[in-house]
Enzyme design. Structure first.
Site, PDB file in Angstrom:
ATOM      1  N   THR A 384       0.775  -1.292  -0.160  1.00  0.00           N
ATOM      2  CA  THR A 384       0.035   0.041   0.078  1.00  0.00           C
ATOM      3  C   THR A 384       1.021   1.132  -0.106  1.00  0.00           C
ATOM      4  OG1 THR A 384      -1.643  -1.310   0.995  1.00  0.00           O
ATOM      5  CG2 THR A 384      -2.118   1.039   1.167  1.00  0.00           C
ATOM      6  N   GLU A 423      -6.977  -7.652  -3.505  1.00  0.00           N
ATOM      7  CA  GLU A 423      -7.848  -7.008  -2.466  1.00  0.00           C
ATOM      8  C   GLU A 423      -9.096  -7.966  -1.963  1.00  0.00           C
ATOM      9  OE1 GLU A 423      -6.493  -4.137  -0.532  1.00  0.00           O
ATOM     10  OE2 GLU A 423      -6.432  -3.504  -2.525  1.00  0.00           O
ATOM     11  N   SER A 456      -8.143  -1.470   6.329  1.00  0.00           N
ATOM     12  CA  SER A 456      -7.402  -0.644   7.406  1.00  0.00           C
ATOM     13  C   SER A 456      -7.135   0.611   7.061  1.00  0.00           C
ATOM     14  CB  SER A 456      -6.363  -1.632   8.016  1.00  0.00           C
ATOM     15  OG  SER A 456      -6.982  -2.815   8.460  1.00  0.00           O
ATOM     16  N   GLY A 475       0.903  -0.344   5.512  1.00  0.00           N
ATOM     17  CA  GLY A 475       1.115  -1.389   6.444  1.00  0.00           C
ATOM     18  C   GLY A 475       0.117  -2.251   6.586  1.00  0.00           C
ATOM     19  N   GLY A 476      -0.887  -2.608   6.290  1.00  0.00           N
ATOM     20  CA  GLY A 476      -1.722  -3.684   6.315  1.00  0.00           C
ATOM     21  C   GLY A 476      -2.609  -3.437   7.685  1.00  0.00           C
TER      22      GLY A 476
HETATM   23  N1  GLY Z   1      -5.368  -3.894   1.819  1.00  0.00           N
HETATM   24  C1  GLY Z   1      -5.088  -3.251   2.939  1.00  0.00           C
HETATM   25  C2  GLY Z   1      -6.297  -2.618   3.589  1.00  0.00           C
HETATM   26  O1  GLY Z   1      -7.012  -1.971   2.870  1.00  0.00           O
HETATM   27  O2  GLY Z   1      -6.288  -2.242   4.855  1.00  0.00           O
END
Ligand code: GLY
Length: 582
Positions: A384, A423, A456, A475-476
């Site tokens: 991201t 995603e 997130s 950062g997930g």
């Molecule tokens: N793909 C990570 C997020 O959207 O949280």
């Protein structure tokens, strides 16, 4: 016009005066903020110097923050192909200075019509992790191109031909490989090798990680971006690009249709807006389908019940871990796409509810996650990207953009240069089963056709009488706690460099442990936390890539910072061209 929501902040300030004498004293000593009603400078912070430069150039060509953000995002999609791009989506938080209004553009990817609750369940009743992560079966319908078009139509001043020009040139001419690129390529090497178009574009001719300085050229992507620039959204969601995506996705085992693409649209939502820090600050952040704004508000409200600023590292870490645990439990339990499931945002933001949560924290003692009633299981991420932009008039953008894991699904649509996201793995493939970050989810985030997966990503603004903050990070699952830590630095009036560089720690309810960067806790502090009942896990390496801008209303200073962990850059320039900070 005045500072973002200063009217609201004035109300907050009155509340603050009632809250405590010390706060009132601080407010009373604040110089007259009306001296600096506009920042008067442009600022951009992003994860790559070429993208930051592209944004600054657009601002100096007369574009506003929204135009610049498109240029930065498009460029990041080229020079950081592992993080975000035209094959992905994201969230855009905007502040419109002339209207004193906030907007939130949800350009999150959507599940194709063929997807369903058990889309990734194999014959043995287990989640097929390969299908959920690799190749076109993992890809949701991208939102990035629609976001560019929407922003241009509704908020920008310049045409897409101008705002996408730098990205098109970078795709044609190539960008030099850097170390971070090498690291993330290594992380997805096997997947990239599986898909010849991706291997050709992102690896060297021997199928290995390219050397630093080698040029990565993406000529097909340049053509795709040019078509988008000329035709707007129709140039991506219809016509030759759409036909190529559908044909190649289907040939490679995916289920996209032309209707999936034609039906994609962004959604404008109300951002989450909460008063935090005893009424001294307003947090503006991402609403569902992001969990960021809700979780940040919850954590900040819980923290408000404690004198967290005066605590030493160990009790402060304990407190942070406990508020993180509780917010992530609610995330797993309740959050999903509000267009599909009722999300109890109002209840979750209710101060009384969060005070109750805070009251369950026992000083000096860990609360075992499994003693709280929630779904059972979670992990981390390095993908991201985030960009922060402010123009001299005070328009602002905080945008977090993604293709999910590094290099997304690993599948580049032949002939288009479009690297597709993965995603779909942000859904709960099997409510209760962990995804790539180990995040567990509940029914609220189950897969459904046309639904957006829970995220997130937490692009945010923090506004007070004294300053305006633009902040966010990739950062997930750790995005939300990183933004929390950055915001706490801002609330303590620290310089913007501190927001992005503060050593990090994270708790996400499950797995039940505190992850930490080595610099966050000494050996003695770790021992003390273990005695309290905490399991600790060294994150192994530094994580995150925060990009932030600060406008200090007291002296008018605009400063910006790119996370020292990453390769990014931050610039502040005067409209006339003088560089203030580089
Ligand atoms: N793909 C990570 C997020 O959207 O949280």
């Amino acid at each position: 016009m005045i500072f973002p929501s200063l009217r609201h902040c004035t109300t907050l300030l009155i509340t603050a005066v009632l809250w405590s004498l010390s706060i009132a004293t601080q407010a009373a000593t604040t110089p007259d903020s009306a001296l600096h009603p506009r920042p008067g400078q442009h600022a951009v912070a992003s994860a790559h110097p070429l993208a930051t430069r592209a944004g600054i150039d657009i601002l100096q060509q007369g574009g506003n923050a929204f135009d610049a953000a498109i240029a930065v995002a498009a460029s990041l999609g080229v020079v950081e192909p592992y993080s975000a791009g035209i094959g992905g989506g994201g969230f855009w938080l905007l502040y419109l200075a002339d209207r004193d209004e906030y907007r939130f553009i949800d350009a999150r990817e959507k599940a194709p019509a063929a997807a369903h609750r058990d889309y990734y369940i194999n014959a043995d009743g287990k989640v097929d992790r390969d299908k959920a992560i690799n190749g076109p079966t993992a890809a949701a319908i991208p939102g990035q191109a629609a976001a560019f078009d929407w922003l241009t139509q509704h908020y920008g001043r310049l045409p897409l031909q101008q705002t996408l020009a730098a990205a098109i040139q970078q795709a044609q001419q190539g960008f030099p490989v850097y170390e971070h690129y090498q690291r993330l390529t290594g992380w997805r090497l096997d997947t990239l090798r599986r898909y010849p178009q991706s291997a050709r574009l992102f690896l060297n001719k021997d199928g290995e990680i390219p050397e630093v300085g080698e040029l990565i050229r993406q000529p097909e992507l340049a053509v795709t971006l040019q078509r988008l620039a000329e035709q707007g959204r129709a140039g991506f969601y219809q016509g030759a690009t759409a036909a190529a995506m559908v044909k190649q996705v289907q040939q490679a085992g995916g289920d996209w249709t032309l209707a999936d693409l034609a039906n994609y649209s962004v959604v404008e939502r109300q951002p989450i807006r909460t008063s935090v820090g005893h009424g001294q600050f307003e947090l503006i952040s991402a609403p569902p389908p992001s969990s960021g704004g809700v979780a940040l508000s919850q954590m900040l409200t819980m923290l408000e019940q404690f004198d967290w600023q005066s605590l030493d590292t160990v009790p402060q870490t304990q407190l942070l871990a406990e508020v993180m645990r509780r917010a992530y439990l609610d995330r797993a339990r309740y959050l999903g796409d509000p267009d599909f499931v009722p999300v109890p945002v109002k209840q979750l933001l209710d101060p009384a509810y969060n005070r109750q949560w805070a009251a369950s924290i026992e000083p000096g003692k860990a609360t075992p996650s499994l003693s709280l009633q929630g779904p059972k299981n979670i992990k981390e991420g390095f993908h991201t990207t985030h960009l922060s932009v402010m123009d001299a008039e005070g328009n602002m953008v905080s945008a977090t953009l993604s293709i999910n894991l590094p290099f997304g699904s690993g599948f580049t649509v032949p002939g288009t240069g479009i690297l597709l996201n993965n995603e779909m793995d942000d859904f709960s493939a099997h409510p209760g089963a962990p995804n790539a970050y180990g995040l567990v989810g509940a029914e609220a985030n189950a897969i459904a056709p046309g639904k957006r997966p829970l995220s997130s990503m937490s692009p945010s603004f923090l506004i007070s009488r004294d300053q305006t903050a633009i902040i966010g990070t990739p950062g997930g699952s750790r995005i939300i706690t990183m933004v929390l830590l950055g915001i706490l630095e801002a609330m303590q009036d620290k310089p913007v460099q501190d927001w992005v560089s503060r050593p990090r720690l994270h708790h996400q309810y499950l797995p039940d442990r505190i992850q930490y960067e080595a610099a966050a806790l000494t050996a003695a502090e770790q021992s003390e936390l273990k005695v309290m009942g905490y399991t600790l896990k060294d994150a192994g390496r530094q994580y995150g890539n925060m990009q932030a801008i600060r406008w200090d209303h007291r002296n008018g200073e605009v400063s910006a910072a790119a996370d020292p962990r990453g390769y990014g850059s931050a610039m502040v320039v005067e409209p006339a061209g003088n560089t203030i900070q580089k």
